[in-house]
Motif scaffolding. Structure first.
Motif, mmCIF file in Angstrom:
data_model
loop_
_atom_site.group_PDB
_atom_site.id
_atom_site.type_symbol
_atom_site.label_atom_id
_atom_site.label_comp_id
_atom_site.label_asym_id
_atom_site.label_seq_id
_atom_site.Cartn_x
_atom_site.Cartn_y
_atom_site.Cartn_z
ATOM 1 N N ARG A 103 0.873 -1.186 0.000
ATOM 2 C CA ARG A 103 0.000 0.000 0.000
ATOM 3 C C ARG A 103 0.901 1.224 0.000
ATOM 4 O O ARG A 103 1.947 1.238 0.643
ATOM 5 N N ARG A 104 0.480 2.223 -0.730
ATOM 6 C CA ARG A 104 1.261 3.467 -0.742
ATOM 7 C C ARG A 104 0.298 4.638 -0.784
ATOM 8 O O ARG A 104 -0.850 4.521 -1.230
ATOM 9 N N PHE A 105 0.792 5.768 -0.306
ATOM 10 C CA PHE A 105 -0.023 6.977 -0.276
ATOM 11 C C PHE A 105 0.221 7.766 -1.556
ATOM 12 O O PHE A 105 1.344 8.120 -1.888
ATOM 13 N N ASP A 106 -0.844 8.012 -2.326
ATOM 14 C CA ASP A 106 -0.762 8.787 -3.563
ATOM 15 C C ASP A 106 -1.005 10.253 -3.214
ATOM 16 O O ASP A 106 -2.122 10.650 -2.870
ATOM 17 N N ARG A 107 0.053 11.037 -3.296
ATOM 18 C CA ARG A 107 -0.053 12.453 -2.907
ATOM 19 C C ARG A 107 -0.967 13.246 -3.851
ATOM 20 O O ARG A 107 -1.598 14.204 -3.436
ATOM 21 N N GLU B 188 -4.341 12.121 -2.698
ATOM 22 C CA GLU B 188 -4.372 12.085 -1.245
ATOM 23 C C GLU B 188 -5.190 10.900 -0.719
ATOM 24 O O GLU B 188 -6.002 11.028 0.196
ATOM 25 N N THR B 189 -4.930 9.738 -1.328
ATOM 26 C CA THR B 189 -5.581 8.497 -0.906
ATOM 27 C C THR B 189 -4.544 7.383 -0.884
ATOM 28 O O THR B 189 -3.491 7.462 -1.524
ATOM 29 N N TRP B 190 -4.868 6.317 -0.164
ATOM 30 C CA TRP B 190 -4.033 5.126 -0.168
ATOM 31 C C TRP B 190 -4.452 4.261 -1.351
ATOM 32 O O TRP B 190 -5.642 4.067 -1.597
ATOM 33 N N ASP C 27 -3.571 0.529 -3.699
ATOM 34 C CA ASP C 27 -2.906 -0.773 -3.695
ATOM 35 C C ASP C 27 -1.775 -0.785 -4.702
ATOM 36 O O ASP C 27 -1.907 -0.258 -5.803
#
Length: 155
Positions: free
Chosen positions: A38-42, A45-47, A49
């Protein structure tokens, strides 16, 4: 000679299935586990997959019995064991590779929930008193050394 031990943190994908080998009757429980990054998409601004890893897990003997009674589909788990690949060919002739983990330890991921551990203890065999158990060791007659031991240690 050299085994590759890995630890996978993920979720149980399939309900554990217990079986016995035909030749030896050894118990084995299998299930699939998936670990998804999981990573945070800046930008949004959501997590989101990322890539995922799906592995078939084999739990032999007592570990398999305990997994069958303790783990259900969807549980967050931590699995440690020997990782290997298995190459096979489908009926359509396609070559495939699957990852298999022979587990040496399986546990719930307590970072994502709580649990209670119940230690397994083997059944205790009752002793039958025949009056001679203290006199024989390894089939040989013995005698008490209490007086001699007291002299050796200065009592």
């Amino acid at each position: 000679m050299f085994d590759t031990y890995v630890t996978i943190v993920g979720n149980v994908l399939s309900a554990p299935e217990s079986r016995r080998t035909v030749r030896t009757g050894t118990a084995v429980t299998n299930f699939k586990v998936a670990s998804t990054a999981r990573r945070f998409d800046r930008a949004t601004e959501t997590w989101v997959d990322g890539d995922s890893l799906r592995v078939k897990v084999a739990c032999w003997r007592r570990l398999g019995e305990h997994v069958a009674t303790s783990v259900v589909q969807g549980d967050p788990v931590i699995v440690t064991g020997r990782l290997s690949t298995r190459e096979y060919e489908t009926e359509g002739g396609e070559k495939r590779i699957s990852y298999e983990l022979e587990a040496v330890a399986v546990g719930h991921d307590l970072a994502r929930g709580t649990g209670r551990f119940a230690r397994w203890r083997p059944a205790v065999t009752e002793m039958v008193e025949d009056g001679s158990e203290d006199e024989f060791v390894g089939g040989e007659a013995t005698e008490a050394l209490e007086e001699e031991l007291g002299e050796l240690v200065g009592v």
